[in-house]
Design an enzyme around this catalytic site. Structure first.
Site, short mmCIF file in Angstrom:
data_model
loop_
_atom_site.label_atom_id
_atom_site.label_comp_id
_atom_site.label_asym_id
_atom_site.label_seq_id
_atom_site.Cartn_x
_atom_site.Cartn_y
_atom_site.Cartn_z
N ASP A 100 0.84 -1.20 0.00
CA ASP A 100 0.00 0.00 0.00
C ASP A 100 0.87 1.25 0.00
OD1 ASP A 100 -2.18 -1.68 0.27
OD2 ASP A 100 -2.22 -1.49 2.46
N1 URA Z 1 -1.11 -5.91 3.98
C1 URA Z 1 -1.61 -4.65 4.00
O1 URA Z 1 -2.63 -4.40 4.61
N2 URA Z 1 -0.94 -3.71 3.34
C2 URA Z 1 0.21 -3.92 2.67
O2 URA Z 1 0.78 -2.99 2.09
C3 URA Z 1 0.72 -5.22 2.66
C4 URA Z 1 0.04 -6.20 3.32
#
Ligand code: URA
Length: 228
Positions: A100
């Site tokens: 993310d």
């Molecule tokens: N899980 C999440 O919630 N975000 C990420 O970036 C990676 C794994």
């Protein structure tokens, strides 16, 4: 393969620039000057640009320490992408397991679809290790639930068993083998807390190189490519 395609695939120059370079007598094929962009080359051909051998680059395998605020998309109208930070002549790279925008840490980038499938498909149970800072104290009951697998909001299938290590009252290492959408944040939400910071430190046997500053990347070593 055509000479201009080979040169464009394996150097930083575009097909158009290659045409100019060829006209400028900067390329040799098996020690002979060559100007024809359509000339066919063989796997054992000796192609040189400015007298330097042009080697097949292959698919490309890189690790990046993704900084905050950068997205793992191929393009984005608003934000910088991991590909904006990569200066490689390879144009078919993709991320093997996205993070993310507000997650930091290890991102693997390659042009090899089979290799990234082994990392991302839940079938291969490739571990991804995250450090999560939480908005609440983690309890033994929460850890137990995460380890057993939880049902994420909007889904019916329980997550695969996870490994949880408590690092501090509000900090855990969480190791999962799937890569569902926002999985870590949703797993923590499912047990009644939320993630305030998230960092990926490992994928399979590949650890984030701590010499890489946020935004920096390096090619993977042969042994890292082999063990992923
Ligand atoms: N899980 C999440 O919630 N975000 C990420 O970036 C990676 C794994």
């Amino acid at each position: 393969m055509r000479l201009d395609k080979f040169l464009a695939n394996n150097t930083q120059y575009s097909r158009k620039e290659i045409k100019r370079i060829l006209r400028a007598d900067r390329v040799t094929l098996n020690s002979e000057l060559v100007r024809d962009p359509a000339k066919n080359i063989q796997p054992d051909s000796d192609v040189r640009l400015d007298d330097l051998p042009v080697e097949e680059l292959g698919a490309g395998y890189f690790m990046m320490n993704k900084p905050l605020g950068v997205v793992c998309a191929n393009s984005d109208p608003e934000h910088e992408t991991v590909f904006d930070l990569i200066e490689e002549p390879l144009d078919k790279l993709h991320v093997a397991g996205r993070l993310d925008i507000d997650t930091t840490g290890l991102v693997l980038i390659t042009g090899d679809g089979k290799w990234s499938h082994r990392i991302t498909s839940p079938r291969f149970k490739c571990e991804k290790s995250y450090i999560a800072i939480l908005s609440d104290t983690i309890t033994d009951r929460m850890i137990e639930k995460l380890e057993q697998g939880v049902v994420l909001e909007g889904e019916s299938k329980r997550t695969a068993p996870a490994i949880v290590e408590k690092i501090a009252e509000d900090e855990i290492r969480l190791i999962i083998t799937e890569g569902r959408y926002h999985q870590v944040k949703r797993m923590l939400a499912a047990v009644g807390t939320s993630v305030t910071e998230l960092h990926r430190e490992r994928i399979g046997k590949i650890y984030l190189d701590n010499a890489l500053q946020p935004g920096e990347y390096r090619p993977l070593r042969e042994e890292e490519i082999a063990i992923a």
